[in-house]
Design an enzyme around this catalytic site. Structure first.
Site, PDB file in Angstrom:
ATOM      1  N   TYR A 160      10.087  -8.769  13.748  1.00 14.73           N
ATOM      2  CA  TYR A 160      10.523  -7.843  12.885  1.00 14.73           C
ATOM      3  C   TYR A 160      11.943  -7.731  12.564  1.00 14.73           C
ATOM      4  CZ  TYR A 160      10.756  -2.573  11.878  1.00 14.73           C
ATOM      5  OH  TYR A 160      11.036  -1.349  11.209  1.00 14.73           O
ATOM      6  N   THR A 232      18.747   3.532  26.103  1.00 15.04           N
ATOM      7  CA  THR A 232      19.256   4.475  25.209  1.00 15.04           C
ATOM      8  C   THR A 232      18.887   4.291  23.794  1.00 15.04           C
ATOM      9  OG1 THR A 232      21.497   3.614  25.161  1.00 15.04           O
ATOM     10  CG2 THR A 232      21.117   5.261  26.820  1.00 15.04           C
TER      11      THR A 232
END
Ligand code: NAD
Length: 347
Positions: A160, A232
């Site tokens: 991707y 995160t």
């Protein structure tokens, strides 16, 4: 009624082409321009119309596969502006598993940008991704925020991310060599109502909301989290994303210049779960699937450049945006239970 702001100086009847419009962000973008009085919008997606997440009344909606060159010519005919957001994509579960499918999106941008150029389009927008950044800079949950120059030396997310990086380069060279104004935004996780919330392509905020809603409904008392939850990310609300696209596309200082479009509010997945629990008014026992896809350890958007150039950055606080998203998914969940049509059922 007060008129909504736009940064475009197009005439209201100039043709705006938006690809990927059966999906989340491009669907919202079609609505955004429609709501600002643009009367000539062509929305395109390969999915059959009943499967589109949003159909905007008055917008020409075409079902065409834009990885096909002839279709791209048809789609770009008469276009003044082209927004190319079509891509085969999903959350980590999808992009780690289907790299070939992700890479094949290169055909979409390759044909769309050439068709836009040949049609004489004045501006061309490409939706890139934070996945284009060097993954070696994202190995720590307390990572420093990524600035635009961090894409090189290149070591993008396999599949991707590399497709995005190469498509960015197409945009840069169509400006350098052929003089077409191109604009490139690197989106950082976008979330909000009308996004994918089930089925395998959904991203963390929608997935966690759904799991909390499901746990409440089925009274299981538990939630399964991918990874240890310390990873995160930053999350951008959909309204900030559409406004950011408009601002970037209409700023000549940003021609052929990749720029971050994301929130700089860093959130750990465990904190996201706590927020969703708080919104849902429930406390769940957590299990962590350490074999599930979790992506890089940490990723945040450095917004120095967007603030410098546009004097703007996404503003929606995550807590507020998540509450709106949770409410929308809860309604979708109820609709599905009641046998009514939902976004999920249309994938
Ligand atoms: P989405 O999956 O909801 O929408 C993409 C749409 O493109 C889908 O409806 C799909 O059917 C369509 N499409 C795929 N291949 C096509 C083809 N060959 N011809 C026509 N249509 C085709 O995804 P989204 O979240 O709305 O993402 C839009 C764009 O933003 C994508 O380019 C994506 O890579 C990028 N992006 C999204 C995020 C995010 O967090 N959602 C983050 C970074 C980048």
């Amino acid at each position: 009624m007060t008129e909504l702001t736009t940064f475009s100086d197009c005439k209201k009847d100039d043709l705006i082409v938006i690809t990927g419009a059966g999906g989340f962000i491009a669907g919202a973008l079609a609505r955004y321009f429609h709501d600002r009085g643009f009367t000539c919008i062509r929305a395109v997606d390969k999915k059959p119309l009943p499967d589109w997440y949003q159909i905007v009344p008055g917008v020409e909606s075409l079902c065409l596969d834009v990885s096909d060159e002839a279709n791209c010519k048809r789609v770009c005919e008469g276009a003044v502006e082209v927004y190319n957001l079509a891509a085969d994509m999903g959350g980590m579960g999808f992009i780690e598993r289907f790299r070939v499918q992700c890479l094949r999106s290169i055909l979409i941008n390759t044909h769309m940008i050439e068709a836009a150029y040949r049609a004489g389009a004045q501006r061309y927008f490409f939706s890139s991704s934070a996945c284009a950044y060097n993954t070696q800079l994202q190995e720590d949950p307390n990572c420093r925020a990524l600035k635009e120059s961090d894409a090189y030396p290149a070591m993008s997310e396999r599949g991707y991310g590399w497709e995005k990086l190469l498509s960015e380069m197409f945009c840069q060279e169509y400006w350098a060599e052929r003089g077409m104004k191109t604009f490139i935004a690197r989106f950082h996780n976008v979330y909000g109502p009308h996004g994918t919330w089930d089925g395998g392509r959904e991203k963390a905020p929608a997935a966690i909301c759904r799991k909390v809603i499901e746990a409440k409904d089925k009274n299981t008392g538990t939630i399964d989290i991918w990874g240890d939850g310390t990873q995160t990310r930053s999350f951008m609300y959909i309204d900030d994303c559409t406004e950011g696209i408009d601002r970037i596309m209409h700023c000549d200082k940003l021609i052929a210049t990749p720029i971050n479009l994301g929130s700089s509010e860093l959130v750990a997945i465990n904190a996201l779960v706590s927020l969703a629990e708080e919104i849902g008014g429930v406390k769940l026992n957590r299990t962590h699937d350490l074999n599930a896809p979790r992506g890089v350890a940490g990723r945040n958007s450095d917004n120095t450049m967007i603030k410098d150039i546009l004097d703007w950055e996404p503003t929606m606080p995550f807590r507020t945006g998540l509450a709106k998203t949770y409410a929308w998914i809860a309604q979708q969940y109820e609709d599905r239970k009641a046998g009514r049509r939902t976004v999920r059922d249309t994938i």
